[in-house]
Design an enzyme around this catalytic site. Sequence first.
Site, PDB file in Angstrom:
ATOM      1  N   ALA A   7      22.489 119.061 -21.258  1.00 46.98           N
ATOM      2  CA  ALA A   7      21.346 119.971 -21.041  1.00 46.98           C
ATOM      3  C   ALA A   7      22.217 121.541 -21.096  1.00 46.98           C
ATOM      4  O   ALA A   7      23.209 121.482 -20.887  1.00 46.98           O
ATOM      5  CB  ALA A   7      21.015 119.858 -19.571  1.00 46.98           C
TER       6      ALA A   7
ATOM      7  N   GLY B  96      23.435 115.087 -20.433  1.00 50.23           N
ATOM      8  CA  GLY B  96      22.114 115.014 -20.882  1.00 50.23           C
ATOM      9  C   GLY B  96      22.126 114.197 -22.408  1.00 50.23           C
ATOM     10  O   GLY B  96      21.107 113.269 -22.536  1.00 50.23           O
TER      11      GLY B  96
ATOM     12  N   GLU C 292      22.658 110.521 -21.933  1.00 49.59           N
ATOM     13  CA  GLU C 292      21.611 109.868 -21.146  1.00 49.59           C
ATOM     14  C   GLU C 292      20.385 110.031 -21.973  1.00 49.59           C
ATOM     15  O   GLU C 292      19.400 108.848 -21.974  1.00 49.59           O
ATOM     16  CB  GLU C 292      21.193 110.842 -19.795  1.00 49.59           C
ATOM     17  CG  GLU C 292      22.234 110.626 -18.857  1.00 49.59           C
ATOM     18  CD  GLU C 292      22.157 111.974 -17.621  1.00 49.59           C
ATOM     19  OE1 GLU C 292      21.918 113.058 -18.008  1.00 49.59           O
ATOM     20  OE2 GLU C 292      22.112 111.570 -16.561  1.00 49.59           O
TER      21      GLU C 292
ATOM     22  N   GLU D 211      29.351 115.914 -15.756  1.00 52.75           N
ATOM     23  CA  GLU D 211      28.668 116.638 -14.566  1.00 52.75           C
ATOM     24  C   GLU D 211      29.675 116.978 -13.499  1.00 52.75           C
ATOM     25  O   GLU D 211      29.734 118.011 -13.066  1.00 52.75           O
ATOM     26  CB  GLU D 211      27.458 116.262 -14.406  1.00 52.75           C
ATOM     27  CG  GLU D 211      26.207 116.398 -15.338  1.00 52.75           C
ATOM     28  CD  GLU D 211      26.444 114.928 -16.186  1.00 52.75           C
ATOM     29  OE1 GLU D 211      27.259 114.010 -16.137  1.00 52.75           O
ATOM     30  OE2 GLU D 211      25.239 114.641 -16.945  1.00 52.75           O
TER      31      GLU D 211
END
Length: 258
Positions: A65, A109, A112, A132
């Site tokens: 992200a 992300g 994911e 993260e």
Amino acid sequence: MPLHYLELETHEAVALIRFNRPQVLNALCAAMMAELAGVLDQLEQDHAIRAVVLTGTAEAFAAGADIKEMRDLTYMDVYRADFVTVDWERIASFRKPIIAAVAGFALGGGCEMALMCDFILAADNARFGQPEIKLGTIPGAGGSQRLARFVGKSKAMDMVLTGRTLDAQEAERCGLVSRVVKADELVDEALLTASRIASYSGPVCMLAKEAVNAAFETTLAEGVRQERRLFHSTFAIDDQKEGMAAFSEKRRAQFSHR
Ligand code: DAK
């Protein structure tokens, strides 16, 4: 709808979606995720499309992200807006087969998102990770849940707690990816694989996907019961009659996708 962050091509019954923010390694900003959700809505309605490939660029599937977009948000901002949840989860609710074709970084992300696809084809330069922890946060789009179900507790804990990346070979060994191919053959191989899927009955592929996904949501007994019902339901589909007739008559099946 004009696309700013994605490219969309169709190859007969296969759609190819490519993340297109190479200058930031395809960091997934909210506008890009909204675009992706819109494209998936459109492809789900389009009966001419029976399989999808989601890919990035040579250096990155997606490096996560967009950190610069997230950095100043407060708890109230993310909680009130249920921060980008709907658009991110659109991929997990997509009903047609979708393959992630990953070259380069698939981090946070990005990893994911690949895990939300039905399976992952990896280029030999692919790198997967949930970094993260290095940013003072934790995975937020299934990295602690889907990842643990797919690769087991030990590997998931190793990835989430150390933030280290896995190369393509390690990712294949632990079942994170289905196959590793040469980087310059990745998209062609993914399109070939998707066309093979698209050559089968569209509705039956959707039922097959639904059946496998049930394995991650239910008990074994309930999953097997659900599989049985879905299997029975294929007998109401023209393509099951055609597939079995074609086998018996020693000819190639002509599926009508009905
Ligand atoms: N966000 C923003 N910009 C990024 C970025 C990212 N994730 N990753 C790379 N970039 C930008 C860099 O800032 C740089 O931009 P400029 O400085 O040139 O303007 C450009 O891309 C090239 O990156 P580098 O110069 O860093 O390139 P290197 O080859 O040296 O390093 C790298 C590549 C991938 C190792 C490094 O860029 C890196 O560590 N990137 C960050 C990886 C990361 O930490 N990803 C996890 C982000 S957190 C949720 C949904 C999703 C999420 C959470 C919640 N909900 C639904 C609730 C997801 C969270 C995350 O993914």
